[in-house]
Design a protein around this motif. Structure first.
Motif, PDB file in Angstrom:
ATOM      1  N   ARG A 148      37.791 -32.883  98.240  1.00 12.68           N
ATOM      2  CA  ARG A 148      38.494 -31.600  98.212  1.00 12.68           C
ATOM      3  C   ARG A 148      39.986 -31.806  98.464  1.00 12.68           C
ATOM      4  O   ARG A 148      40.835 -31.190  97.804  1.00 12.68           O
ATOM      5  CB  ARG A 148      37.905 -30.648  99.255  1.00 12.68           C
ATOM      6  N   ALA A 149      40.316 -32.680  99.416  1.00 12.40           N
ATOM      7  CA  ALA A 149      41.721 -32.949  99.710  1.00 12.40           C
ATOM      8  C   ALA A 149      42.433 -33.544  98.492  1.00 12.40           C
ATOM      9  O   ALA A 149      43.560 -33.164  98.167  1.00 12.40           O
ATOM     10  CB  ALA A 149      41.836 -33.898 100.906  1.00 12.40           C
ATOM     11  N   PHE A 150      41.772 -34.493  97.824  1.00 18.63           N
ATOM     12  CA  PHE A 150      42.379 -35.100  96.648  1.00 18.63           C
ATOM     13  C   PHE A 150      42.548 -34.068  95.535  1.00 18.63           C
ATOM     14  O   PHE A 150      43.544 -34.077  94.802  1.00 18.63           O
ATOM     15  CB  PHE A 150      41.533 -36.270  96.149  1.00 18.63           C
ATOM     16  N   ALA A 151      41.581 -33.159  95.405  1.00 21.96           N
ATOM     17  CA  ALA A 151      41.683 -32.122  94.380  1.00 21.96           C
ATOM     18  C   ALA A 151      42.855 -31.198  94.656  1.00 21.96           C
ATOM     19  O   ALA A 151      43.616 -30.843  93.740  1.00 21.96           O
ATOM     20  CB  ALA A 151      40.378 -31.324  94.308  1.00 21.96           C
ATOM     21  N   THR A 276      45.164 -29.636  83.859  1.00 23.65           N
ATOM     22  CA  THR A 276      44.879 -30.503  85.002  1.00 23.65           C
ATOM     23  C   THR A 276      44.703 -29.698  86.280  1.00 23.65           C
ATOM     24  O   THR A 276      43.871 -30.039  87.127  1.00 23.65           O
ATOM     25  CB  THR A 276      45.996 -31.548  85.200  1.00 23.65           C
ATOM     26  N   VAL A 277      45.478 -28.620  86.425  1.00 24.77           N
ATOM     27  CA  VAL A 277      45.295 -27.751  87.589  1.00 24.77           C
ATOM     28  C   VAL A 277      43.900 -27.135  87.572  1.00 24.77           C
ATOM     29  O   VAL A 277      43.202 -27.098  88.594  1.00 24.77           O
ATOM     30  CB  VAL A 277      46.378 -26.654  87.609  1.00 24.77           C
ATOM     31  N   ALA A 278      43.469 -26.672  86.399  1.00 22.40           N
ATOM     32  CA  ALA A 278      42.123 -26.100  86.281  1.00 22.40           C
ATOM     33  C   ALA A 278      41.052 -27.148  86.586  1.00 22.40           C
ATOM     34  O   ALA A 278      40.047 -26.858  87.248  1.00 22.40           O
ATOM     35  CB  ALA A 278      41.931 -25.524  84.881  1.00 22.40           C
ATOM     36  N   GLY A 279      41.263 -28.381  86.109  1.00 17.77           N
ATOM     37  CA  GLY A 279      40.303 -29.439  86.377  1.00 17.77           C
ATOM     38  C   GLY A 279      40.217 -29.773  87.851  1.00 17.77           C
ATOM     39  O   GLY A 279      39.115 -29.973  88.395  1.00 17.77           O
ATOM     40  N   ALA A 280      41.375 -29.833  88.523  1.00 17.33           N
ATOM     41  CA  ALA A 280      41.365 -30.115  89.962  1.00 17.33           C
ATOM     42  C   ALA A 280      40.703 -28.975  90.735  1.00 17.33           C
ATOM     43  O   ALA A 280      39.975 -29.209  91.708  1.00 17.33           O
ATOM     44  CB  ALA A 280      42.793 -30.342  90.452  1.00 17.33           C
ATOM     45  N   ALA A 281      40.941 -27.740  90.303  1.00 17.76           N
ATOM     46  CA  ALA A 281      40.288 -26.599  90.958  1.00 17.76           C
ATOM     47  C   ALA A 281      38.769 -26.682  90.784  1.00 17.76           C
ATOM     48  O   ALA A 281      38.006 -26.391  91.716  1.00 17.76           O
ATOM     49  CB  ALA A 281      40.823 -25.295  90.374  1.00 17.76           C
ATOM     50  N   LEU A 282      38.336 -27.087  89.607  1.00 14.21           N
ATOM     51  CA  LEU A 282      36.907 -27.280  89.376  1.00 14.21           C
ATOM     52  C   LEU A 282      36.332 -28.311  90.335  1.00 14.21           C
ATOM     53  O   LEU A 282      35.238 -28.140  90.901  1.00 14.21           O
ATOM     54  CB  LEU A 282      36.675 -27.712  87.929  1.00 14.21           C
ATOM     55  N   MET A 283      37.082 -29.403  90.565  1.00 14.05           N
ATOM     56  CA  MET A 283      36.575 -30.485  91.405  1.00 14.05           C
ATOM     57  C   MET A 283      36.578 -30.139  92.887  1.00 14.05           C
ATOM     58  O   MET A 283      36.018 -30.878  93.701  1.00 14.05           O
ATOM     59  CB  MET A 283      37.387 -31.753  91.153  1.00 14.05           C
ATOM     60  N   MET A 284      37.219 -29.028  93.261  1.00 15.60           N
ATOM     61  CA  MET A 284      37.102 -28.561  94.642  1.00 15.60           C
ATOM     62  C   MET A 284      35.693 -28.059  94.926  1.00 15.60           C
ATOM     63  O   MET A 284      35.241 -28.048  96.077  1.00 15.60           O
ATOM     64  CB  MET A 284      38.115 -27.458  94.917  1.00 15.60           C
ATOM     65  N   ARG A 285      34.985 -27.629  93.887  1.00 12.87           N
ATOM     66  CA  ARG A 285      33.643 -27.088  94.060  1.00 12.87           C
ATOM     67  C   ARG A 285      32.557 -28.020  93.534  1.00 12.87           C
ATOM     68  O   ARG A 285      31.463 -28.087  94.078  1.00 12.87           O
ATOM     69  CB  ARG A 285      33.535 -25.733  93.358  1.00 12.87           C
ATOM     70  N   TRP A 286      32.870 -28.715  92.436  1.00 10.38           N
ATOM     71  CA  TRP A 286      31.866 -29.579  91.809  1.00 10.38           C
ATOM     72  C   TRP A 286      31.970 -30.982  92.381  1.00 10.38           C
ATOM     73  O   TRP A 286      33.046 -31.596  92.354  1.00 10.38           O
ATOM     74  CB  TRP A 286      32.073 -29.599  90.295  1.00 10.38           C
ATOM     75  N   LYS A 287      30.877 -31.485  92.904  1.00 17.45           N
ATOM     76  CA  LYS A 287      30.840 -32.833  93.459  1.00 17.45           C
ATOM     77  C   LYS A 287      29.755 -33.627  92.745  1.00 17.45           C
ATOM     78  O   LYS A 287      28.625 -33.740  93.232  1.00 17.45           O
ATOM     79  CB  LYS A 287      30.584 -32.799  94.961  1.00 17.45           C
ATOM     80  N   PRO A 288      30.066 -34.178  91.576  1.00 22.84           N
ATOM     81  CA  PRO A 288      29.034 -34.928  90.842  1.00 22.84           C
ATOM     82  C   PRO A 288      28.543 -36.110  91.654  1.00 22.84           C
ATOM     83  O   PRO A 288      29.323 -36.834  92.272  1.00 22.84           O
ATOM     84  CB  PRO A 288      29.761 -35.369  89.572  1.00 22.84           C
ATOM     85  N   ARG A 289      27.235 -36.302  91.639  1.00 21.07           N
ATOM     86  CA  ARG A 289      26.658 -37.399  92.419  1.00 21.07           C
ATOM     87  C   ARG A 289      27.089 -38.741  91.855  1.00 21.07           C
ATOM     88  O   ARG A 289      27.457 -39.652  92.601  1.00 21.07           O
ATOM     89  CB  ARG A 289      25.130 -37.272  92.430  1.00 21.07           C
ATOM     90  N   ARG A 290      27.024 -38.893  90.541  1.00 20.13           N
ATOM     91  CA  ARG A 290      27.474 -40.134  89.908  1.00 20.13           C
ATOM     92  C   ARG A 290      28.940 -39.969  89.538  1.00 20.13           C
ATOM     93  O   ARG A 290      29.296 -39.485  88.465  1.00 20.13           O
ATOM     94  CB  ARG A 290      26.624 -40.453  88.685  1.00 20.13           C
ATOM     95  N   LEU A 291      29.778 -40.403  90.443  1.00 14.74           N
ATOM     96  CA  LEU A 291      31.211 -40.158  90.347  1.00 14.74           C
ATOM     97  C   LEU A 291      31.806 -40.631  89.023  1.00 14.74           C
ATOM     98  O   LEU A 291      32.464 -39.869  88.306  1.00 14.74           O
ATOM     99  CB  LEU A 291      31.933 -40.870  91.496  1.00 14.74           C
ATOM    100  N   LEU A 292      31.602 -41.904  88.710  1.00  7.58           N
ATOM    101  CA  LEU A 292      32.287 -42.482  87.562  1.00  7.58           C
ATOM    102  C   LEU A 292      31.605 -42.168  86.247  1.00  7.58           C
ATOM    103  O   LEU A 292      32.263 -42.193  85.195  1.00  7.58           O
ATOM    104  CB  LEU A 292      32.427 -43.999  87.749  1.00  7.58           C
ATOM    105  N   LEU A 293      30.317 -41.868  86.266  1.00  4.77           N
ATOM    106  CA  LEU A 293      29.666 -41.435  85.028  1.00  4.77           C
ATOM    107  C   LEU A 293      30.272 -40.114  84.582  1.00  4.77           C
ATOM    108  O   LEU A 293      30.665 -39.962  83.415  1.00  4.77           O
ATOM    109  CB  LEU A 293      28.164 -41.286  85.247  1.00  4.77           C
TER     110      LEU A 293
END
Length: 433
Positions: A148-151, A276-293
């Protein structure tokens, strides 16, 4: 006015947003605001001075060549010296080089060699700044909220990039590129002052080592020992090179010939920043289990802007493409930072970041220098289609590696037992910076 019965309500920062994190985020916003406008300004400064695609590529290559040459040294220095000192010194050099570039452009017709020299100084500063900055940021957050901090950090950074690109394009069209370069110089001065207040007392003192070469070898072992790490870096060595050539060299030329000039091109870059702002906002909520996939699958759309420029599509369509690309690539960006944070020991962060940066930009000077000759040999559109195809190919190849597909999110961070070479695990709460 408040009473005892009505205590003042004071806004509180989240627990993961410490003093260093806030300073780093604010300073990154300032520099991104100036630098993204300066990228547009530098290309049009070359064109207004009578340069062509080859000259734009040479100036861009002049910035990336010293970046490649000095990155590994910069990473070793950043793991030896206080990282904020390295960052401030780099910002000072960036400020001086951009100020001189602005003066040359405002004073008259700058010579190609002068523009190349000044951008090379900026690239040298960036080589020392980037590993120190990444190590500082990764050590400034801890716990399960790191992603979340990185996002949030990337939202601030990309919002500034979006505004800088739009403002830079408008200022180039209205005032000329020289004033945009002057604003960038001032932004580096402000950001450097902010970074001088960073606190590194929480970072353990480094034990005396065997010198620079020993540090570089140790960083290489950390880097080469993780297949997911070096495979992704190789992937981006190719992808960054061809996309850098497409956007830094061909983009301004397509904008000049088919889109209406610097203003529409700056708008397209700004919309990319919005994505990119929208993508980072998405990643504040979405935490994919397989990070790099999840992250690597989202790299495929990076081929779309080159394809759109090859057509070329109308400005509105280009903006839509840039938005989608920005959103998806930010999913990768947050996933990548989270993977580095949980897998790399704190005392190796800057050196590993240096190898990451080195691989990611190693082919940029060659790609940018060859962009002009490729256009003359094959044509602009075929060259852009080739850029798009290469992005797809290297991304598909990266997904063939099991460690890229299988690296999973967890709540522990790899640390290094000082008495052993084998990695051990420690809770983030007790080992994070």
């Amino acid at each position: 006015m408040t009473s005892a019965d009505s205590p003042a309500i004071r806004p509180r920062r989240p627990s993961w947003a410490g003093r260093n994190y806030v300073l780093l985020t604010a300073a990154a916003g300032v520099t991104n605001l100036g630098s993204n406008g300066a990228l547009v300004a530098a290309a049009f400064a070359v064109l207004e001075a009578g340069g062509d695609a080859g000259d734009v590529g040479l100036v861009a290559a002049a910035r990336t060549l010293p970046l490649v040459l000095f990155l590994l040294i910069g990473g070793a220095v950043a793991d030896r010296l206080p990282r904020h000192h390295v960052m401030v010194a780099a910002n000072a050099l960036n400020c001086l080089s951009q100020a001189a570039f602005a003066v040359l452009v405002l004073a008259g017709e700058p010579q190609l060699w002068q523009m190349m020299l000044l951008t090379a100084l900026g690239g040298t500063a960036h080589a020392f700044f980037s590993p120190a900055a990444e190590g500082m940021l990764l050590s400034s957050v801890e716990g399960e909220q790191a992603a979340r901090a990185f996002a949030v950090f990337r939202i601030a950074m990309q919002s500034a990039a979006m505004g800088g690109a739009a403002l830079g394009g408008a200022m180039v069209a209205a005032l000329g590129p020289g004033w945009v370069l002057a604003v960038d110089a001032a932004a580096f001065a402000v950001a450097g002052a902010m970074r001088s207040f960073l606190d590194v007392s929480h970072i353990p003192a480094r034990e005396p080592g065997g010198g620079m070469l020993s540090d570089l070898r140790e960083g290489w072992r950390e880097f080469a020992g993780r297949s997911w790490l070096w495979v992704i870096v190789v992937q981006f060595a190719v992808a960054n090179a061809v996309i850098g050539a497409a956007q830094s060299v061909y983009g301004p030329l397509v904008a000049r010939d088919s889109l209406g000039g610097a203003g529409p091109w700056g708008l397209a870059l700004a919309v990319f920043g919005g994505g990119t702002v929208a993508g980072a906002a998405l990643m504040m909520r979405w935490k994919p289990r397989r990070l790099l996939l999840a992250g690597t699958l989202c790299v495929f759309p990076l081929a779309l802007p080159a394809a759109a420029l090859a057509v070329p599509v109308p400005v509105a369509v280009l903006c839509a493409v840039m938005f989608v690309t920005g959103l998806t690539i930010e999913v990768f960006g947050v996933s990548w930072m989270t993977a580095l944070h949980q897998e790399i020991p704190e005392d190796k962060l800057s050196r590993v970041a240096a190898y990451d940066w080195f691989g990611s930009v190693a082919m940029l000077p060659l790609a940018m220098a060859l962009a002009g000759p490729a256009e003359h040999t094959f044509g602009r559109a075929p060259s852009l289609w080739g850029c798009a195809a290469l992005v797809v190919l290297v991304t598909a190849a990266a997904l063939c590696v099991p460690d890229v597909r299988n690296l999973t999110r967890r709540t522990t961070k790899v640390t290094r037992d000082p008495a052993q070479e084998a990695p051990v695990k420690g809770e983030l709460e007790s080992t994070g910076g």
